[in-house]
Enzyme design. Structure first.
Site: not given
Length: 351
Positions: A149-151
């Site tokens: 994921g990005c976070y």
């Protein structure tokens, strides 16, 4: 040429995949999959692709697609790939999944946080978590990549060296992260309307955000034990970018003193000094989202707080590139033995 298919090509991450792969000399996109826009011109949905993509959107029939391509990118909602993946599909092609379906090794954790039943848990064990800077060798031999994921990419890479080397107490880690609105996807949602987002900042998913167990699991591997963190995301009125500011207690040396700047910097250089896409900034330079926009870079740095005995860690990336599509292409390059940066030498855009 590597033949690639994209399912979910009309979402923000899917369109970013198209943009990057069009500049990749070893890849041909042969399938622009989109359940919502079947038979419509792709360039009519994303006008930036006018005269660059002369193809219609196709459906999401992954069984048919698997017979035609070398790699499938699934930029789809959680649950899609888990609901359709079979051994026959995996025996025919490689898959880089941008959803969370195979990121978490404990299926009960996935079902708890994502509130859906996992339909193909038999593939979880073999899926490789596609954080290239950490799992590079395992990625090379995989069939199924769980693209992070990005976070999580930003949060993990920012803290990883210090957790791995035991310079911080990971149980004290607090992550305060902020994201542009593209991270919420392209679907029409009232909280993402211009008047809701503009001139506003807000926390969301407080103590419940689904990237929390992903961060805990991966940093737990680095720490060699299970850990729990506080992770709070915020929405900010910009298109792209993630900034993570993280706080943790430093582990004192045997003489009772704190690690020095030089010692912590040496640890970051040990892990990232030869990494193409992680840039450890000069002393006192704070990462900013504008300096990584449109690129596959992650900028990281830190500041020691002598007064509290804590360290402040900072990281910035583009959520659609290194946080999604760029990382997916980086994984693909490793899968096919290509230079890891092929197609990804994207100079950050400014202004």
């Amino acid at each position: 040429m590597i033949k690639a298919g994209i399912i979910g090509a009309t979402g923000y991450a899917g369109n970013e995949l198209v943009r990057i792969l069009l500049g990749h000399k070893d890849v041909e996109i042969v399938w622009f999959g989109s359940r919502s826009y079947v038979d419509q011109k792709y360039a009519s949905i994303y006008q930036n692709m006018f005269e660059l993509v002369d193809a219609d959107c196709m459906d999401d029939q992954i069984e048919e697609l698997a017979k035609k391509v070398d790699v499938i990118f699934t930029a789809t909602p959680q649950g899609y790939l888990a609901g359709v993946l079979t051994e026959e599909i995996l025996s025919q092609t490689k898959i880089v999944d941008l959803s969370a379906d195979y990121r978490l090794k404990d299926v009960s954790v996935y079902e708890k946080w994502y509130k859906i039943e996992h339909k193909s848990p038999q593939f979880i064990k073999e899926a490789v978590y596609g954080l290239c800077e950490v799992n590079r060798e395992q990625i090379k031999n995989a069939r199924l990549i769980a693209n992070p994921g990005c976070y999580t990419t930003c949060s993990i890479l920012t803290a990883y060296p210090l957790v791995k080397e035991g310079l911080i107490d990971p149980t004290t880690l607090i992550i305060d992260a902020k994201s542009g609105t593209s991270g919420a996807g392209r679907g029409a949602k009232v909280p993402n309307l211009f008047c809701e987002v503009n001139e506003n900042m807000k926390a969301y998913g407080v103590a419940t955000h689904r990237h929390t167990p992903e961060i805990e699991e991966q940093l737990g591997y680095a720490a060699g034990k299970e850990i729990m963190v506080n992770f709070t995301p915020h929405l900010v009125p910009m298109n792209r970018g993630i900034l993570a500011t993280e706080y943790a207690s430093l582990v004192k040396k045997p003489d009772g003193s704190l690690p020095t700047y030089e010692e912590i910097k040496a640890v970051y250089d040990k892990y990232y000094g030869k990494e193409k896409f992680v840039r450890v900034l000069e002393k006192d330079v704070c990462p900013e989202t504008k300096w990584v926009e449109g690129s596959n870079y992650v900028d990281v740095n830190f500041k020691i707080d002598e007064r509290t005995g804590r360290v402040i860690l900072m990281g910035a990336l583009d959520n659609l590139v290194k946080g999604a599509a760029g990382q997916a292409v980086q994984n693909m390059n490793l899968l096919f033995g290509l230079p890891e940066d092929e197609g990804l030498c994207l100079v950050p855009m400014f202004p």
